[in-house]
Design a protein around this motif. Sequence first.
Motif, PDB file in Angstrom:
ATOM      1  N   TRP A 251       0.806  -1.225   0.000  1.00 16.24           N
ATOM      2  CA  TRP A 251       0.000   0.000   0.000  1.00 16.24           C
ATOM      3  C   TRP A 251       0.832   1.264   0.000  1.00 16.24           C
ATOM      4  O   TRP A 251       0.289   2.364   0.191  1.00 16.24           O
ATOM      5  CB  TRP A 251      -0.936  -0.009   1.208  1.00 16.24           C
ATOM      6  N   LEU A 252       2.154   1.133  -0.220  1.00 18.91           N
ATOM      7  CA  LEU A 252       3.037   2.296  -0.171  1.00 18.91           C
ATOM      8  C   LEU A 252       3.723   2.525  -1.508  1.00 18.91           C
ATOM      9  O   LEU A 252       4.254   1.592  -2.115  1.00 18.91           O
ATOM     10  CB  LEU A 252       4.090   2.115   0.928  1.00 18.91           C
ATOM     11  N   ASP A 253       3.728   3.774  -1.918  1.00 22.13           N
ATOM     12  CA  ASP A 253       4.372   4.149  -3.174  1.00 22.13           C
ATOM     13  C   ASP A 253       5.686   4.848  -2.853  1.00 22.13           C
ATOM     14  O   ASP A 253       5.682   5.929  -2.270  1.00 22.13           O
ATOM     15  CB  ASP A 253       3.458   5.089  -3.961  1.00 22.13           C
ATOM     16  N   GLY A 254       6.795   4.236  -3.179  1.00 16.84           N
ATOM     17  CA  GLY A 254       8.072   4.901  -2.966  1.00 16.84           C
ATOM     18  C   GLY A 254       9.139   4.086  -2.285  1.00 16.84           C
ATOM     19  O   GLY A 254      10.292   4.066  -2.740  1.00 16.84           O
ATOM     20  N   PRO A 255       8.832   3.394  -1.171  1.00 12.82           N
ATOM     21  CA  PRO A 255       9.897   2.660  -0.477  1.00 12.82           C
ATOM     22  C   PRO A 255      10.538   1.597  -1.364  1.00 12.82           C
ATOM     23  O   PRO A 255       9.852   0.937  -2.149  1.00 12.82           O
ATOM     24  CB  PRO A 255       9.163   2.008   0.701  1.00 12.82           C
ATOM     25  N   PRO A 256      11.854   1.420  -1.255  1.00 15.14           N
ATOM     26  CA  PRO A 256      12.536   0.377  -2.030  1.00 15.14           C
ATOM     27  C   PRO A 256      12.008  -1.007  -1.656  1.00 15.14           C
ATOM     28  O   PRO A 256      11.443  -1.210  -0.578  1.00 15.14           O
ATOM     29  CB  PRO A 256      14.006   0.528  -1.621  1.00 15.14           C
ATOM     30  N   PHE A 257      12.192  -1.948  -2.570  1.00 15.43           N
ATOM     31  CA  PHE A 257      11.820  -3.335  -2.280  1.00 15.43           C
ATOM     32  C   PHE A 257      12.816  -4.264  -2.966  1.00 15.43           C
ATOM     33  O   PHE A 257      13.081  -4.103  -4.154  1.00 15.43           O
ATOM     34  CB  PHE A 257      10.403  -3.632  -2.778  1.00 15.43           C
ATOM     35  N   PRO A 258      13.394  -5.232  -2.247  1.00 16.15           N
ATOM     36  CA  PRO A 258      13.236  -5.424  -0.810  1.00 16.15           C
ATOM     37  C   PRO A 258      13.828  -4.268  -0.011  1.00 16.15           C
ATOM     38  O   PRO A 258      14.734  -3.578  -0.474  1.00 16.15           O
ATOM     39  CB  PRO A 258      13.985  -6.718  -0.543  1.00 16.15           C
ATOM     40  N   TYR A 259      13.314  -4.083   1.189  1.00 16.64           N
ATOM     41  CA  TYR A 259      13.716  -2.966   2.033  1.00 16.64           C
ATOM     42  C   TYR A 259      14.837  -3.435   2.956  1.00 16.64           C
ATOM     43  O   TYR A 259      14.668  -4.353   3.752  1.00 16.64           O
ATOM     44  CB  TYR A 259      12.519  -2.487   2.844  1.00 16.64           C
ATOM     45  N   LEU A 260      15.995  -2.791   2.851  1.00 20.93           N
ATOM     46  CA  LEU A 260      17.204  -3.216   3.548  1.00 20.93           C
ATOM     47  C   LEU A 260      17.521  -2.299   4.728  1.00 20.93           C
ATOM     48  O   LEU A 260      17.008  -1.170   4.794  1.00 20.93           O
ATOM     49  CB  LEU A 260      18.379  -3.229   2.571  1.00 20.93           C
ATOM     50  N   PRO A 261      18.361  -2.744   5.657  1.00 17.66           N
ATOM     51  CA  PRO A 261      18.717  -1.898   6.801  1.00 17.66           C
ATOM     52  C   PRO A 261      19.251  -0.531   6.400  1.00 17.66           C
ATOM     53  O   PRO A 261      18.958   0.475   7.048  1.00 17.66           O
ATOM     54  CB  PRO A 261      19.784  -2.731   7.523  1.00 17.66           C
ATOM     55  N   GLU A 262      20.047  -0.473   5.321  1.00 25.00           N
ATOM     56  CA  GLU A 262      20.588   0.827   4.912  1.00 25.00           C
ATOM     57  C   GLU A 262      19.490   1.781   4.433  1.00 25.00           C
ATOM     58  O   GLU A 262      19.630   3.001   4.542  1.00 25.00           O
ATOM     59  CB  GLU A 262      21.651   0.661   3.819  1.00 25.00           C
ATOM     60  N   HIS A 263      18.385   1.214   3.901  1.00 26.67           N
ATOM     61  CA  HIS A 263      17.261   2.068   3.505  1.00 26.67           C
ATOM     62  C   HIS A 263      16.637   2.712   4.737  1.00 26.67           C
ATOM     63  O   HIS A 263      16.309   3.906   4.737  1.00 26.67           O
ATOM     64  CB  HIS A 263      16.211   1.253   2.756  1.00 26.67           C
ATOM     65  N   ALA A 264      16.446   1.919   5.788  1.00 27.47           N
ATOM     66  CA  ALA A 264      15.862   2.437   7.029  1.00 27.47           C
ATOM     67  C   ALA A 264      16.770   3.495   7.648  1.00 27.47           C
ATOM     68  O   ALA A 264      16.300   4.543   8.111  1.00 27.47           O
ATOM     69  CB  ALA A 264      15.619   1.308   8.015  1.00 27.47           C
ATOM     70  N   GLU A 265      18.064   3.230   7.650  1.00 27.66           N
ATOM     71  CA  GLU A 265      19.006   4.171   8.254  1.00 27.66           C
ATOM     72  C   GLU A 265      19.011   5.497   7.504  1.00 27.66           C
ATOM     73  O   GLU A 265      19.030   6.573   8.118  1.00 27.66           O
ATOM     74  CB  GLU A 265      20.401   3.554   8.272  1.00 27.66           C
ATOM     75  N   SER A 266      18.976   5.436   6.176  1.00 20.63           N
ATOM     76  CA  SER A 266      18.964   6.657   5.373  1.00 20.63           C
ATOM     77  C   SER A 266      17.674   7.436   5.587  1.00 20.63           C
ATOM     78  O   SER A 266      17.686   8.667   5.737  1.00 20.63           O
ATOM     79  CB  SER A 266      19.136   6.302   3.891  1.00 20.63           C
ATOM     80  N   TRP A 267      16.549   6.715   5.590  1.00 22.77           N
ATOM     81  CA  TRP A 267      15.250   7.368   5.798  1.00 22.77           C
ATOM     82  C   TRP A 267      15.187   8.018   7.169  1.00 22.77           C
ATOM     83  O   TRP A 267      14.743   9.168   7.314  1.00 22.77           O
ATOM     84  CB  TRP A 267      14.135   6.345   5.627  1.00 22.77           C
ATOM     85  N   LEU A 268      15.646   7.300   8.188  1.00 18.22           N
ATOM     86  CA  LEU A 268      15.620   7.840   9.545  1.00 18.22           C
ATOM     87  C   LEU A 268      16.498   9.080   9.672  1.00 18.22           C
ATOM     88  O   LEU A 268      16.158  10.021  10.393  1.00 18.22           O
ATOM     89  CB  LEU A 268      16.059   6.773  10.545  1.00 18.22           C
ATOM     90  N   GLU A 269      17.611   9.084   8.980  1.00 22.37           N
ATOM     91  CA  GLU A 269      18.484  10.254   9.022  1.00 22.37           C
ATOM     92  C   GLU A 269      17.743  11.490   8.522  1.00 22.37           C
ATOM     93  O   GLU A 269      17.818  12.572   9.114  1.00 22.37           O
ATOM     94  CB  GLU A 269      19.737  10.012   8.181  1.00 22.37           C
ATOM     95  N   GLY A 270      17.009  11.326   7.416  1.00 18.15           N
ATOM     96  CA  GLY A 270      16.282  12.455   6.841  1.00 18.15           C
ATOM     97  C   GLY A 270      15.124  12.932   7.705  1.00 18.15           C
ATOM     98  O   GLY A 270      14.973  14.136   7.955  1.00 18.15           O
ATOM     99  N   VAL A 271      14.292  12.001   8.183  1.00 17.95           N
ATOM    100  CA  VAL A 271      13.123  12.416   8.962  1.00 17.95           C
ATOM    101  C   VAL A 271      13.523  12.912  10.352  1.00 17.95           C
ATOM    102  O   VAL A 271      12.845  13.778  10.920  1.00 17.95           O
ATOM    103  CB  VAL A 271      12.069  11.287   9.058  1.00 17.95           C
ATOM    104  N   THR A 272      14.619  12.383  10.894  1.00 14.60           N
ATOM    105  CA  THR A 272      15.112  12.879  12.182  1.00 14.60           C
ATOM    106  C   THR A 272      15.594  14.313  12.043  1.00 14.60           C
ATOM    107  O   THR A 272      15.353  15.155  12.930  1.00 14.60           O
ATOM    108  CB  THR A 272      16.246  11.982  12.710  1.00 14.60           C
ATOM    109  N   ARG A 273      16.236  14.600  10.933  1.00 18.51           N
ATOM    110  CA  ARG A 273      16.693  15.967  10.683  1.00 18.51           C
ATOM    111  C   ARG A 273      15.502  16.934  10.629  1.00 18.51           C
ATOM    112  O   ARG A 273      15.542  18.030  11.209  1.00 18.51           O
ATOM    113  CB  ARG A 273      17.478  16.017   9.364  1.00 18.51           C
ATOM    114  N   THR A 274      14.429  16.516   9.982  1.00 20.23           N
ATOM    115  CA  THR A 274      13.242  17.368   9.882  1.00 20.23           C
ATOM    116  C   THR A 274      12.584  17.568  11.245  1.00 20.23           C
ATOM    117  O   THR A 274      12.189  18.684  11.605  1.00 20.23           O
ATOM    118  CB  THR A 274      12.224  16.740   8.912  1.00 20.23           C
ATOM    119  N   ALA A 275      12.465  16.479  12.020  1.00 21.05           N
ATOM    120  CA  ALA A 275      11.871  16.583  13.354  1.00 21.05           C
ATOM    121  C   ALA A 275      12.715  17.464  14.266  1.00 21.05           C
ATOM    122  O   ALA A 275      12.188  18.288  15.031  1.00 21.05           O
ATOM    123  CB  ALA A 275      11.704  15.189  13.950  1.00 21.05           C
TER     124      ALA A 275
END
Length: 245
Positions: free
Chosen positions: A54-78
């Motif tokens: 149900w999600l448009d955009g996340p890589p597949f398969p989703y790897l640990p480095e994807h989560a780490e990169s995403w978290l870096e970006g959203v943490t910066r925004t928060a």
Amino acid sequence: MTQSQFYPLQFNPETGEPFLRLPAPHDSIIITPPRKSDASAIVSYMNDPAVYAWLDGPPFPYLPEHAESWLEGVTRTADAALEELKRASADHPDEPPIFVSACPVRSLREVREDGTDIFLGDITLVRERWPDVMDKEVKERLAKPNAEKPAGDPGIIWCIGDYIAPSHQGKGIMTAAIGTILREWALPRMGVRQIRVETFADNIGSRRVFEKLGFIYEKTTPLENKFLNSGRKIDGMDILWWKAE
């Protein structure tokens, strides 16, 4: 008495982490900033078909480095949103709360009886990007002026993205969580007055969440040659609107 620039955020007395709490019967759920320790749970959810379908955009398969990169970006925004509040608190302590450009909390967590919590999912409130518009020039003409409007401008069109762990789907949690974000933060602290959301045409559950919150169905946009990174073909997107009265 003037409200704090951090209002209505609450703060964990031990960690200082800000949060919003959902109303009963979901008051064991809080919404906090993202944490880097969420990475393993995110990888697990993003590789579950009950989420990635149900999600448009996340890589597949989703790897640990994807989560780490995403978290870096959203943490910066928060973090930037919290810094904006801290500056306002220091510079204008006796003035009414300012309009801010983002929500500093987005991560859903269930608090256990022993005080620990588990990551459940995510809600993001961003300026609309018109994902259903395939023509790049048209998309740019819509998105550019929307992105350039100042914080608090009632003309900004916003969008919501969300997901929740398969174990907690279908329990009304996401409806309550989005409602909390809208009521407690988006309207009073960001000046949000109009939101446009898109759900895949076959995602009945997501559409119902938004309709329960007062979003009105506008249309279904048919899509040709639209495939998710998982390979699933998407035939259309339902477009719904919410506008402040």
